[in-house]
Structure formats: structure tokens, C-alpha cells
Design an enzyme around this catalytic site. Structure first.
Site, short mmCIF file in Angstrom:
data_model
loop_
_atom_site.label_atom_id
_atom_site.label_comp_id
_atom_site.label_asym_id
_atom_site.label_seq_id
_atom_site.Cartn_x
_atom_site.Cartn_y
_atom_site.Cartn_z
N GLU A 1 -3.50 -11.97 -3.82
CA GLU A 1 -3.56 -13.42 -3.61
C GLU A 1 -3.52 -14.17 -4.94
OE1 GLU A 1 -7.11 -12.85 -1.19
OE2 GLU A 1 -6.15 -14.01 0.39
N ALA B 1 -11.09 -8.85 -4.63
CA ALA B 1 -12.37 -9.45 -4.94
C ALA B 1 -13.38 -8.31 -5.01
CB ALA B 1 -12.76 -10.47 -3.87
N GLY C 1 -7.70 -9.93 -2.93
CA GLY C 1 -7.74 -11.09 -3.81
C GLY C 1 -6.84 -10.94 -5.03
N GLU D 1 -7.83 -6.26 3.54
CA GLU D 1 -9.14 -6.77 3.96
C GLU D 1 -9.52 -6.32 5.36
OE1 GLU D 1 -6.80 -8.51 2.40
OE2 GLU D 1 -7.72 -9.77 0.85
N1 DAK Z 1 -14.39 -4.18 -5.59
C1 DAK Z 1 -15.30 -3.50 -6.31
N2 DAK Z 1 -15.06 -2.31 -6.90
C2 DAK Z 1 -13.83 -1.78 -6.74
C3 DAK Z 1 -12.82 -2.43 -5.98
C4 DAK Z 1 -13.13 -3.71 -5.39
N3 DAK Z 1 -12.24 -4.43 -4.70
N4 DAK Z 1 -11.71 -1.66 -5.99
C5 DAK Z 1 -12.02 -0.56 -6.73
N5 DAK Z 1 -13.29 -0.64 -7.17
C6 DAK Z 1 -14.01 0.35 -8.00
C7 DAK Z 1 -14.38 1.59 -7.20
O1 DAK Z 1 -15.58 1.36 -6.48
C8 DAK Z 1 -14.56 2.63 -8.30
O2 DAK Z 1 -15.80 2.42 -8.92
P1 DAK Z 1 -16.77 3.70 -9.31
O3 DAK Z 1 -17.01 4.43 -8.02
O4 DAK Z 1 -15.93 4.50 -10.28
O5 DAK Z 1 -17.98 3.06 -9.92
C9 DAK Z 1 -13.48 2.23 -9.30
O6 DAK Z 1 -13.15 0.86 -9.01
C10 DAK Z 1 -12.21 3.05 -9.16
O7 DAK Z 1 -11.81 3.01 -7.81
P2 DAK Z 1 -11.47 4.31 -6.93
O8 DAK Z 1 -12.27 5.47 -7.40
O9 DAK Z 1 -11.57 3.91 -5.50
O10 DAK Z 1 -9.96 4.56 -7.35
P3 DAK Z 1 -8.79 5.23 -6.48
O11 DAK Z 1 -7.64 5.36 -7.43
O12 DAK Z 1 -9.30 6.45 -5.76
O13 DAK Z 1 -8.43 4.15 -5.34
C11 DAK Z 1 -7.89 1.92 -4.53
C12 DAK Z 1 -7.84 2.94 -5.72
C13 DAK Z 1 -7.38 0.57 -5.04
C14 DAK Z 1 -6.97 2.42 -3.41
C15 DAK Z 1 -9.36 1.83 -4.00
O14 DAK Z 1 -10.22 1.59 -5.11
C16 DAK Z 1 -9.55 0.72 -3.00
O15 DAK Z 1 -9.19 0.82 -1.83
N6 DAK Z 1 -10.18 -0.40 -3.45
C17 DAK Z 1 -10.51 -1.50 -2.59
C18 DAK Z 1 -9.27 -2.31 -2.34
C19 DAK Z 1 -9.58 -3.47 -1.40
O16 DAK Z 1 -10.08 -3.28 -0.28
N7 DAK Z 1 -9.31 -4.67 -1.88
C20 DAK Z 1 -9.59 -5.86 -1.10
C21 DAK Z 1 -10.97 -6.30 -1.43
S1 DAK Z 1 -11.44 -7.63 -0.39
C22 DAK Z 1 -12.51 -14.97 0.12
C23 DAK Z 1 -11.28 -14.93 -0.52
C24 DAK Z 1 -10.76 -13.74 -0.91
C25 DAK Z 1 -11.42 -12.59 -0.67
C26 DAK Z 1 -12.65 -12.62 -0.05
C27 DAK Z 1 -13.19 -13.80 0.34
N8 DAK Z 1 -13.08 -16.23 0.53
C28 DAK Z 1 -12.35 -17.47 0.33
C29 DAK Z 1 -14.35 -16.32 1.14
C30 DAK Z 1 -10.84 -11.37 -1.06
C31 DAK Z 1 -11.27 -10.23 -0.58
C32 DAK Z 1 -10.81 -8.98 -1.13
O17 DAK Z 1 -10.07 -8.94 -2.06
#
Ligand code: DAK
Length: 257
Positions: free
Chosen positions: A111, A64, A108, A131
């Protein structure tokens, strides 16, 4: 403005592509609304028999969109039914939906892939529920669908340590139906989808419904559901055609009736 979701028709297969490459396909409302609208259109189209959901070679979806949701408060999330409203559309699709995953399927994104009926993974795919690193938890089914797919031990490991699982591990654990070389992912997935779409659509839908029952009911209830569906299939023209074609050694011509 770039379209964050692209949809294409390949014969009897509807293809949906998530298209936010600059953010590793992070899922915001526009993306999920777009996916839901594409599913609505493919479900309404009698010529479509199977749906494929994919991202790009780097990411199916890296979760997400963190920037989008970081300042939400409880009342906003609750009143807007955050995630649920549009995300549930994948779950309610009656036609099969295959996730074709290359690169990251995190949070997400993982998921969303698990909401689909099966996952075909490129050998580059990486799955995870990170998360915990953000001070939160999976909220779109990760704590429920992951243990059903891979068992409690591995689900705990992935959700509590935030580590990623590669395609081999995911296939061995039962999360993934097939692993495919990355450059062939879409072709192989579309081929499988075309095969599914070549069969009788009501039979396909009954099989999908029956398999999903296995996760919602006791064995006896599930068996009863399957038996009722099987009996009902004798009312279909496609069953008569399928069995007649076998006896006459010819290809069946299904009419989806
Ligand atoms: N959201 C927003 N931007 C994201 C992102 C994300 N989840 N993942 C990557 N990006 C963006 C980065 O900010 C970066 O943007 P710029 O800085 O270039 O503007 C661009 O994508 C490229 O990412 P990286 O530079 O970080 O690329 P790397 O290859 O170095 O790293 C990575 C790739 C996938 C390891 C890293 O980007 C990363 O850790 N991303 C976050 C992964 C993460 O934590 N995903 C879980 C998100 S939380 C809910 C239901 C579901 C959810 C929430 C609530 N409810 C029912 C209430 C779900 C929550 C989630 O999914």
C-alpha cells in the site's frame, strides 16, 4: 539506537531508506513518522526535485508491524487515527515520489508503494495484500489503489487469496513502471529521479497533479484541469526558457519559476 529511516541527498534527489532489516522493514509509527519527516524536509528544500523511497534487497516492507498493532482496540485505532495520520504524508507530497521495490512489498508495504507516484521493481520484487490471513483487510488503500492499478479481477484474486505477485506479473498488470535487475535497482531509479529533477520543478508538479486528477474526476473535468494547468504554464519563465532553448538548439537552464 538504530535509525529506522535513513535519508540521503544525491544531487537534486532525496533518498529515503526504510531500515528495520531484522523485521523485514515492517512499518511501525517510528518508521512512518521518519518517512513523513524526511518528506517534509525534502519538500522544503528548493534544491530537491524528486524523492525516492526504498527498503533493502530483501524487503521494501513486509507490511504494517503485526506485533505493534495486534492488541489495538477500535477506540485506540480510531482516536489515534492509526495509519492515516503519518501515512498520508506520502500522498500529499507535491514533488514526485518513486518507490524502488526489491523483495517483499506486502500488506501496508504494498500500500505504501502504491501511494508513491510510480514503482520501479527489482526482478526479485513480490507484491501482495495478505491481510486476509491475519483475519483483517488492507487498510491503507489496498482495496482502492490496487484495483485502479491492476483491475478488479487481479485485485480480488490478490486480496482474497493472499497470494503474492512477482515483478513480471506486476509489470504486465500495470502496477509497476519498470523492472530492473536487482543489483541495478537503486542506480536506475536514482537516474530516473535525476532526470525528473533536471526539469522545471513547477512543470513536474503540474504534470503530477494533472495525472492524479485522472483518478479523482470525470474525463471532462480532468481535461479541463489539465487545460487550465497548461494555460497557466505560459505564465512560467521556465516555459519561455524551454521553448527558446529548443529554438536556439541549446540546453535549457530552468529556474523553477
Ligand atoms: N510485522 C512484524 N514483523 C514482521 C512482519 C510484519 N508484517 N513481517 C515479517 N516480520 C518479522 C518476522 O516476525 C521475523 O522476525 P523474527 O522472528 O526473526 O524476530 C522477521 O521479520 C523475518 O521474517 P520471517 O522469518 O517470517 O521471514 P521469511 O522469509 O520466512 O518470510 C514473509 C517472509 C514476508 C513471507 C513473512 O515474514 C510474512 O508472511 N510476513 C507477514 C506479511 C504480512 O502478513 N503482511 C501484512 C501485515 S498486515 C490499517 C492500515 C494498514 C494496515 C493495517 C491497518 N489501518 C488503516 C487501520 C496494514 C496491515 C498489514 O500490513
Amino acid at each position: 539506537m538504530t535509525q529506522v529511516v535513513l535519508s540521503e541527498i544525491h544531487g537534486k534527489v532525496g533518498l529515503i531508506r526504510i531500515n528495520r532489516p531484522e523485521a523485514l522493514n515492517a512499518l511501525n509509527d517510528a518508521v512512518v513518522d521518519g518517512i513523513a519527516a524526511a518528506i517534509d524536509a525534502f519538500e522544503a528544500d528548493d534544491h530537491i526535485g524528486c524523492i525516492v523511497l526504498t527498503g533493502n534487497e530483501k524487503a521494501f516492507a513486509a507490511g504494517a508491524d503485526i506485533g505493534f498493532m495486534k492488541d489495538f482496540d477500535y477506540m485506540h485505532a480510531y482516536r489515534t487515527d492509526f495509519i492515516t495520520r503519518n501515512w498520508e504524508r506520502i500522498k500529499t507530497a507535491r514533488k514526485p515520489v518513486i518507490a524502488a521495490v526489491a523483495g517483499f512489498a506486502l500488506g501496508g508495504g504494498c500500500e505504501m508503494a502504491m501511494m508513491c507516484d510510480m514503482i520501479f521493481a527489482a526482478d526479485t520484487a513480490r507484491f501482495g495484500q495478505p491481510e486476509i490471513r491475519l483475519g483483517t483487510l488492507p487498510g491503507a488503500g489496498g482495496t482502492q489503489r490496487l484495483p485502479r492499478a491492476v483491475g478488479k479481477a487481479k485485485a480480488m484474486d490478490l486480496c482474497l487469496t493472499a497470494r503474492m505477485m512477482d515483478a513480471q506479473e506486476a509489470e504486465k498488470a500495470g502496477l509497476v513502471a519498470r523492472i530492473v535487475p536487482a543489483d541495478q535497482l537503486l542506480d536506475v531509479t536514482l537516474d530516473a529521479a535525476r532526470t525528473i529533477a533536471s526539469f522545471s520543478l513547477p512543470a513536474v508538479m503540474m504534470i503530477k497533479e494533472s495525472i492524479n486528477r485522472a483518478f479523482e474526476s470525470s474525463l471532462n473535468e480532468g481535461l479541463l484541469f489539465e487545460r487550465r494547468a497548461f494555460h497557466a504554464a505560459f505564465a512560467m519563465e521556465d516555459q519561455k526558457e524551454g521553448m527558446a532553448a529548443f529554438m536556439e538548439k541549446r540546453k535549457p537552464a530552468f529556474k523553477n519559476r
